[in-house]
Every structure is written in structure tokens, then in C-alpha cells.
Design an enzyme around this catalytic site. Structure first.
Site, mmCIF file in Angstrom:
data_model
loop_
_atom_site.group_PDB
_atom_site.id
_atom_site.type_symbol
_atom_site.label_atom_id
_atom_site.label_comp_id
_atom_site.label_asym_id
_atom_site.label_seq_id
_atom_site.Cartn_x
_atom_site.Cartn_y
_atom_site.Cartn_z
ATOM 1 N N ASP A 251 33.976 46.008 2.990
ATOM 2 C CA ASP A 251 33.503 46.857 3.771
ATOM 3 C C ASP A 251 32.383 47.174 4.120
ATOM 4 O O ASP A 251 30.964 46.784 3.537
ATOM 5 C CB ASP A 251 33.896 48.484 2.972
ATOM 6 C CG ASP A 251 34.333 49.700 4.398
ATOM 7 O OD1 ASP A 251 34.343 48.731 5.456
ATOM 8 O OD2 ASP A 251 34.584 51.040 4.089
ATOM 9 N N ASP B 36 40.001 52.569 11.551
ATOM 10 C CA ASP B 36 39.736 53.785 10.634
ATOM 11 C C ASP B 36 41.189 54.815 11.861
ATOM 12 O O ASP B 36 41.638 56.110 11.066
ATOM 13 C CB ASP B 36 38.381 54.386 10.982
ATOM 14 C CG ASP B 36 37.790 53.902 9.178
ATOM 15 O OD1 ASP B 36 38.867 52.624 8.791
ATOM 16 O OD2 ASP B 36 36.744 54.249 9.137
#
Ligand code: DGJ
Length: 658
Positions: A426, A487
Site C-alpha cells: 500500500d 476503496d
């Protein structure tokens, strides 16, 4: 195939031709980019726009290469040195007529894609300042009008497709964020305003770079079109030291004579491999930072029962990480939450028949961490400037080799110690307070760490993520197996995100979880089958709090995971055809899968959805109903699709009968 014919080179794929010529001044120019031509036809063409425009003389377009020698002189005047031709690779070598600068224009054919990049060598004893150093400039034949297709977006709403007439002006697509960006993605498609999904000419390019970048498209008053692109945003300068060599990332191009869909097919073939991606369970939406071994194991048991093949412990497992305020940088199991370490959980996950996966964010550091306290000099920043915190975190200066070595060491240790099968990498903040010399080496070191880690652990799968889809690009996809697309996991909203993503990137690389409904992204409840059908269009994963799912939901989900595994070879290896914004078709060997979704009754009903590429003379059996359809009838009348309500969907599986 590449043919060299004196001062002309003809690069030909099955459906495209590209012609480079040297003009009388030794300047390389693009004489043609479009349908294939013979050598005789190519010889009749006048030299076109420059392959890599520089400054100087009567040039007033977008310079792809801007440089300044130590005495202040700018630009270049070329002298052709020679060619290197090796199968599908060509390098044209040129030197400045006066200054000790050598340049290589590199071409490589890979299937239907033409890869291009540039190298520079400073043979002198004084530095050369690079003010702009693009990978390539592109110029299709002139047309009366031009239309630009690209994606724009934001966090939670990445990859929204835009198709707009191109103004007679310079249009800039760029990311200044140090990653390829949620707001835009480093590719574009251009057409003369007439192309459709399956018909018409489309020219498209994509940059294999995961940091800041810029593409400038210039539509001229008279119909001409050129664009130039490369790494680095405007204002960034580099120094090419004496004896130094610079190499730009690949800026690749395709010509499609069969519409936007045809351009996507070519990109997918180029970016895809044959591997099936596993069904991943990820705990982030279920547990956030509040994780414990018992709760993760309980989720793992349910995930395994549903058919998950990998269990990924997301954020929250490492030292001090009980919120986003602390812990980044301290990559060892939190002794409070995991007193026995991660091994028991990793072993239990494997005993359930799944691979063990872990989330990391190696480039970031919280000020509240041991790493920040012991290695403050590794933190990216500039003297006399505030250090910007985003999500309470700073960045490590990944342009420094010792930082990259440290990160590689930590990751190598984690992967080896816990037998990690899947790593989610990430990156949750943009780059700020970075000097000129940081932006490019930073990304090169991210690449080097990924490349070396994967070389050391050949079975390791890596998912690229930057707060969702903030760093999805061909450069990242060359060293990761899939991308965490967004997301936003609300299935209805996700349809548009996936529609844009799929214009360039293959379905197998599109991470897509089925999560809870409602969830943090929407108050609306959507049926489980609809959520699955949306996620089945990519690399399906699970991300909900399975401990709250009813027995009935679990049973239905297990059936849908099994159904997905059955169609997975078609989805991951097949040709993707977009049959609308909410309908996709995958075709592989004798099988066809069509997923149709109707997110809202406010949108017109999608029927009839007409599949593409079927053999009109063949018959196709619906594998669920057993009904047999003629290819010609399906092509003309489409599939019957009764989708009367919000969030309804169908999955059709057809098999061609011999
Ligand atoms: C952002 C990612 O996109 C999410 O999936 C999750 O991994 C969080 N970061 C964790 O902090």
C-alpha cells in the site's frame, strides 16, 4: 516485423504500421502511424512530425526534450550515428552536432503494441541539465476533429471514463503527486470523433511509470495532432552528470482499426499473463485496526469454508498500530495483540488450505514509531520546510539506496519468516517536500525492491495499492499481480470504476471484493448475487465481516464463489468485450460468459444485450438452462435479460457446440 530501408524504418504488426524517417537534417520523424503499409507505400510518404521534438529553430510545439548545456545553450541539433536492429527491437542513435550528447530512440514491437523509450548519454565533462525528458512523442495522421478518451477520478471514485472533444489547444494530463494518481491515469485514447466500441480508428498510448508524469496533447488549428509524454511533472529538472546515462520509462502505443474495444483488447493482450488469480479474503473492511488473532482466525475459518484461497491480514498487525497515528515503519508483529507472534495465525490459515497474506506500507513512516525515532535522517523532507503529514504519516526517502535496502530486508524477512504467499503493498499519501533528485530515483527504488523481492520469492503474489487505485499503471503491473482497484466496494458504484479500469487493464489484475451491504460507502442494501456478479468481472475477493453473515448468506456466497471459480479461466484469460457500461462479455476458447447488471431502475433497462464475436453459423448452449441459441440470432437479437429492479444482475454461460 521491423524493416530498415536506408533512412526509413517500417514497423509492422498484424493490424498496424509505423514509419520513421530521417529528414534531410537527420531529424527522426513519424511519417505514418495507422494501418499497415508496404515499403513502397511508406517510401511515398513525406516525413511527418518529430519523434522527439527538441527546442530550437522554427519549432513552436511541445518540446519532448528540453536541455541546457553548462554554457547555457539549449536544445539539440542532431547528427545520425546509426541503427541497431535486432528482431523486433530497433535503436536509432543520434548525437548533437556540437555538444557531447548522445541519444537513443528505442522501439520494440510486442504483439500489437509498440514500446518506445529514450536514452541519453553525456560524453562530456560538464553536467547537462534536463528540463524535460519525455519517453516519446506520437503523431497520427491529421483529421478534421479529435476526441480524447481518458479517466479521471478521486479517492473512492477512480477510473471514471471521460470522452470529450479535444480543443484546438494544448491539453495536459498529469500527476504531480509522486504516484500515478487517483485523479487521472497515465494513458489516453484519441479518435477522430467517429469511433465506437467496435468500429473506427483509435490511437492510444500508455506510460509505464508509477510516479509523477505528464502527457501534453496538442491539437493544431489545421487538424494535426501530436502528443508527448514521460515521467516527472512540469518544473522538475534532472542533471545528467559527465559520463552519466539516463533512461526514460516505456511509453507504449497501439493503433486500433476496430474501436475502443479493439484498443482495449490489444492492451489486455499486452498486459496479461495466463495465471489465474486466487480468491483472496481481506480483513480490512471487517476489522479495521482492531484486530486480534482469535477474530482473524474466526474470519479465516469462514473464508475458507466459502472457498477463499488466500487470507490477507490487512493493516493493524504490526507494532503500535492501533490506529493510523502510529506504527508505520515498525514491521514486526505487535507484541500486545500477537503475543505469540504471527506464526500461529499463519500456520492456522495454511492448515485451513489457504495461503497467508499480509498488508504492508513500506514507503511510509508514522512520527510515532521506533523507525522515525531511530532513523530521522531517512524521512523525506527539505530543510526550512514544514513536513506535511497526510493520514498522520510521512514518507521515507526511497530515493536513498540504504532506505530501499532496509525495506527489502524487512520485507524479505517477513515473507520468509511467515511464509507469506500474498503481499499487499500500500502507499497512502502523495510525495511532498521532495527535491528534484528524489522523484525519479524514488520510483526506481520501489521497482528495484519489488523486483528483487519477487526474484527472491518466486511464488509470491503482490497486490499494488495506493489508497485504492492511486498507483495503477503498466509500470506497477509489470511487477505486481493485481491492483486494489478502489476503496469503494459498493457494487453499484463500482461498476463505473471497473468500466474505466478495464479500458486499459486486464480483468485478472482488477482486485474486486464482495463486502457487506450496507457498508461505509453506501447506505443502500444490495443483494448478495448482485455484489458477486460485479466482483466476478475481475479478480474476485471477499472483504466483508463474515462473522455477521447469516447461514443463508454464507451458503449462497459459497455457491457463488464456486460458480466464479468455474468461470474464472474465461474471465482471466478471455477477451473482454464491453457490451455497455454495465454489461461485460468474456470469450475464451469455446466458452462465453456475459455479466449484466442493472444498478438502478432510473437507468434504462439494459436488454437487449448483444454479444460480440460469436460465430453466426455456430450454435451455443446456455450452460444453466440447457437452451441452445444460434450464434446469428444472439448477435442480432441479443440475450433475453429481464432485469426489472434495482441491483439486479445475470450471469450467462454459453458454450459453443461443435
Ligand atoms: C488503504 C487501502 O486501500 C485499504 O484497502 C486498506 O488497506 C487501508 N489502506 C489500510 O490502512
Amino acid at each position: 516485423m521491423i524493416v530498415s530501408a536506408g533512412r526509413l524504418w517500417l514497423l509492422t504488426t498484424a493490424s498496424s504500421g509505423y514509419v520513421v524517417r530521417l529528414d534531410a537534417d537527420d531529424t527522426p520523424r513519424c511519417a505514418h502511424w495507422g494501418p499497415p503499409l508496404t515499403l513502397d507505400q511508406a517510401r511515398d510518404l513525406p516525413p511527418g512530425a518529430e519523434e522527439l521534438p527538441v527546442e530550437g529553430g522554427e519549432r513552436f510545439g511541445v518540446p519532448a526534450l528540453q536541455l541546457r548545456y553548462a554554457d547555457g545553450v539549449r536544445g539539440a541539433e542532431w547528427r545520425f550515428l546509426g541503427e541497431e536492429l535486432d528482431g523486433e527491437r530497433l535503436v536509432l542513435r543520434l548525437a548533437d552536432r556540437h555538444y557531447p550528447l548522445e541519444i537513443g530512440l528505442h522501439y520494440r514491437l510486442r504483439g500489437e503494441v509498440l514500446e518506445r523509450h529514450t536514452t541519453l548519454v553525456n560524453h562530456g565533462d560538464t553536467p547537462i541539465t534536463l528540463l524535460r525528458c519525455d519517453s516519446a512523442a506520437w503523431s497520427p495522421p491529421g483529421r478534421e476533429a479529435w476526441r480524447l478518451t481518458h479517466v479521471s477520478g478521486e479517492w473512492g471514485g477512480e477510473f471514471r471514463l471521460r470522452r470529450t472533444p479535444l480543443p484546438v489547444a494544448e491539453t495536459v494530463l498529469t500527476s504531480r503527486r509522486g504516484h500515478s494518481g487517483h485523479e487521472v491515469n497515465p494513458w489516453l485514447m484519441l479518435d477522430a470523433g467517429e469511433a465506437t466500441e467496435a468500429h473506427g480508428e483509435v490511437w492510444s498510448t500508455a506510460l509505464a511509470w508509477s510516479g509523477s508524469w505528464r502527457m501534453t496533447v496538442r491539437r493544431e488549428h489545421g487538424g494535426g495532432l501530436t502528443w508527448s509524454g514521460g515521467h516527472g511533472h512540469d518544473g522538475l529538472t534532472w542533471r545528467l552528470e559527465p559520463g552519466g546515462r539516463a533512461e526514460t520509462p516505456v511509453f507504449a502505443g497501439v493503433y486500433s482499426p476496430d474501436g475502443f474495444g479493439g484498443a482495449s483488447h490489444r492492451w489486455h493482450d499486452y498486459l496479461r499473463d495466463d495465471r489465474l488469480r486466487p480468491v483472496v479474503y481481506n480483513s480490512w473492511e471487517a476489522t479495521g485496526f482492531a484486530i486480534s488473532p482469535g477474530q482473524q482466525l474466526a474470519l479465516a475459518e469462514r473464508a475458507a469454508a466459502l472457498g477463499a484461497e488466500v487470507f490477507v491480514v490487512d493493516d493493524g498487525w504490526f507494532a503500535g498500530r492501533s490506529s493510523d497515528r502510529a506504527g508505520l515503519g515498525d514491521w514486526h508483529a505487535d507484541p500486545g495483540r500477537f503475543p505469540d507472534g504471527l506464526e500461529p495465525l499463519a500456520d492456522a490459515v495454511r492448515a485451513l488450505g489457504m495461503g497467508f497474506g499480509l498488508w504492508v506500507e513500506p514507503e511510509s513512516v508514522n512520527p510515532d514509531s521506533e523507525l522515525a525515532r531511530t532513523r530521522p535522517e531517512w524521512i523525506l523532507g527539505q530543510p526550512h520546510r514544514r513536513a506535511t503529514q497526510v493520514r498522520n504519516q510521512l514518507l521515507l526517502d526511497f530515493s536513498r539506496d540504504e532506505v530501499a535496502e532496509w525495506a527489502l530486508g524487512r520485507l524479505d524477512h517477513l515473507v520468509g519468516r511467515y511464509g507469506v504467499a500474498f503481499l499487499k503493498w500500500d502507499m497512502n499519501r502523495p510525495v511532498t517536500e521532495a527535491g528534484d533528485d528524489v522523484w525519479i530515483p524514488y520510483i526506481r527504488n520501489v521497482y528495484a525492491v519489488l523486483d528483487r523481492l519477487r526474484a527472491a520469492h518466486p511464488g509470491l503474489l503482490v497486490e499494488g495499492c495506493a489508497s485504492g487505485g492511486g498507483r495503477a499503471d503498466p509500470g506497477m503491473l509489470a511487477r505486481t499481480d493485481q491492483i486494489w482497484t478502489s476503496d469503494n466496494t459498493d457494487a453499484a458504484q463500482r461498476l463505473a470504476i471497473q468500466h474505466g479500469y478495464g479500458h486499459l487493464y486486464p480483468a485478472a489484475t482488477m482486485g474486486a471484493w464482495v463486502t457487506d451491504s450496507p457498508n461505509a460507502q453506501t447506505a443502500r442494501i444490495t443483494p448478495l448475487a448482485f455484489r458477486f456478479h460485479v466482483a466476478m468481472a475481475g479478480a474476485l475477493g471477499l472483504g466483508g465481516d463474515l462473522l455477521r453473515w447469516s447461514e443463508q448468506e454464507l451458503a449462497e456466497a459459497a455457491g457463488l464463489v464456486a460458480r466464479y471459480k468455474e468461470i474464472r479461466p474465461v474471465v482471466h484469460r478471455g477477451r473482454l468485450d464491453r457490451l455497455g457500461e454495465h454489461a461485460v462479455q468474456y470469450s475464451h476458447e469455446d466458452r462465453v460468459v456475459v455479466l449484466i447488471c442493472r444498478p438502478s431502475t432510473l437507468l434504462p433497462a439494459t436488454a437487449p444485450v448483444r454479444p460480440r464475436g460469436l460465430d453466426p453459423g455456430a450454435a451455443y448452449r446456455d450452460e444453466d438452462t440447457g437452451a441452445v441459441h444460434h450464434g446469428a440470432v444472439l448477435l442480432s437479437h441479443g440475450l433475453p435479460q429481464p432485469l426489472p429492479f434495482d441491483a439486479t444482475s445475470t450471469l450467462t454461460r454459453l458454450r459453443r457446440l461443435r
